[in-house]
Scaffold this active site. Structure first.
Site, PDB file in Angstrom:
ATOM      1  N   CYS A 116       4.080  -1.126  -7.622  1.00 47.26           N
ATOM      2  CA  CYS A 116       5.194  -0.448  -6.949  1.00 47.26           C
ATOM      3  C   CYS A 116       6.526  -1.033  -7.430  1.00 47.26           C
ATOM      4  O   CYS A 116       6.924  -0.817  -8.558  1.00 47.26           O
ATOM      5  CB  CYS A 116       5.010  -0.521  -5.436  1.00 47.26           C
ATOM      6  SG  CYS A 116       6.013   0.726  -4.579  1.00 47.26           S
ATOM      7  N   HIS A 218      -0.569   1.329  -4.709  1.00 52.02           N
ATOM      8  CA  HIS A 218      -0.931   0.017  -4.168  1.00 52.02           C
ATOM      9  C   HIS A 218      -2.434  -0.235  -4.268  1.00 52.02           C
ATOM     10  O   HIS A 218      -3.167  -0.011  -3.296  1.00 52.02           O
ATOM     11  CB  HIS A 218      -0.445  -0.095  -2.712  1.00 52.02           C
ATOM     12  CG  HIS A 218       1.034  -0.273  -2.621  1.00 52.02           C
ATOM     13  ND1 HIS A 218       1.631  -1.510  -2.540  1.00 52.02           N
ATOM     14  CD2 HIS A 218       2.042   0.629  -2.663  1.00 52.02           C
ATOM     15  CE1 HIS A 218       2.948  -1.370  -2.507  1.00 52.02           C
ATOM     16  NE2 HIS A 218       3.226  -0.074  -2.577  1.00 52.02           N
ATOM     17  N   GLU A 220      -3.973  -2.972  -4.166  1.00 53.49           N
ATOM     18  CA  GLU A 220      -4.410  -4.036  -3.241  1.00 53.49           C
ATOM     19  C   GLU A 220      -4.794  -3.481  -1.877  1.00 53.49           C
ATOM     20  O   GLU A 220      -5.467  -4.160  -1.094  1.00 53.49           O
ATOM     21  CB  GLU A 220      -3.310  -5.105  -3.106  1.00 53.49           C
ATOM     22  CG  GLU A 220      -2.133  -4.747  -2.193  1.00 53.49           C
ATOM     23  CD  GLU A 220      -1.124  -3.784  -2.806  1.00 53.49           C
ATOM     24  OE1 GLU A 220      -1.342  -3.314  -3.939  1.00 53.49           O
ATOM     25  OE2 GLU A 220      -0.115  -3.485  -2.127  1.00 53.49           O
TER      26      GLU A 220
END
Ligand SMILES: [Mn+2]
Length: 237
Positions: A116, A218, A220
């Site tokens: 990001c 994202h 993660e």
């Protein structure tokens, strides 16, 4: 086998927790550590470090890979442009630190993943520019819903790209929360993923064969993500 050490650049924000109220804190969502630990890596959380901003070699010597994490907007001055009214919450010290680490990591061939904001840092470090508020160009807010919530949208990944190899697929539904994107792509980077609905660039990567990848989404936050495990295994190799 020793675990690789993944340096993750962290945010500096005012936070309240425990007995601390509005304390200036080094912050990183735990999801980064969970993903890296789950893939067999160790995490070093990296707050802005002025000496490393001037000379990142000493710090990079300790790292097997670098993650430029998500967070606030990059300061307009850090990319040499006039600020847009929607560019807010900036931290020029963090920008300088992360741009220096990114350039140092590229120079020595340490794997780099930008997430990001981190994708945007990577693009700026390579001489690219940002679109400071993409809703103006795209005419919709689907990449950034309300604060504290994730948008989900589909992404199309270039076949044969690093992004496709790392993600293990050419089609992903991703978690998204950004209002900026790339304008001019940085030197030595090439776009490798696009939002399925509006064709805005969602990933950039190195064209020289090193693991250098920036994604606007994202990984993660995605339990099925393969990009962070690929980064960690590349870092061990
Ligand atoms: Mn998006």
């Amino acid at each position: 086998m020793p675990r690789p050490l993944i340096g993750v650049c962290a945010a500096v924000e005012s936070a309240s927790y425990g007995v601390w109220k509005d304390e200036s804190a080094v912050l990183l969502p735990l999801s980064y550590a969970r993903a890296i630990h789950g893939a067999g890596g160790m995490v070093a959380m990296l707050p802005p470090d002025r000496r490393a901003s001037e000379d990142p070699a000493e710090l990079l010597d300790k790292l097997d890979a670098l993650v430029l994490a998500g967070g606030a907007d990059i300061d307009a001055e850090s990319q040499g442009v006039v600020p847009h009214p929607e560019t807010v919450g900036t931290n020029p010290d963090r920008d300088r630190f992360e741009i220096a680490l990114a350039l140092g990591a590229l120079d020595r061939g340490i794997p780099v993943l930008g997430v990001c904001r981190g994708m945007q840092v990577l693009n700026v470090a390579c001489g690219g520019t940002l679109d400071q508020h993409i809703p103006e160009r795209l005419g919709h807010e689907r990449h950034r819903p309300l604060p504290g919530s994730w948008a989900e949208h589909d992404v199309r990944i270039e076949p044969g790209s690093l992004a496709a190899a790392a993600a293990g697929t050419e089609h992903l539904t991703v978690k998204s929360h950004h209002h900026q994107g790339v304008d001019r792509i940085g030197e030595s980077l090439t776009p490798s993923a696009w939002a399925a609905d509006d064709e805005s660039v969602e990933a950039v990567e190195s064209s020289d064969g090193d693991f250098v990848l920036g994604v606007l989404w994202h990984p993660e936050e995605d339990a099925a993500d393969a990009i962070i495990p690929t980064l960690v295994s590349t870092a061990s190799g």
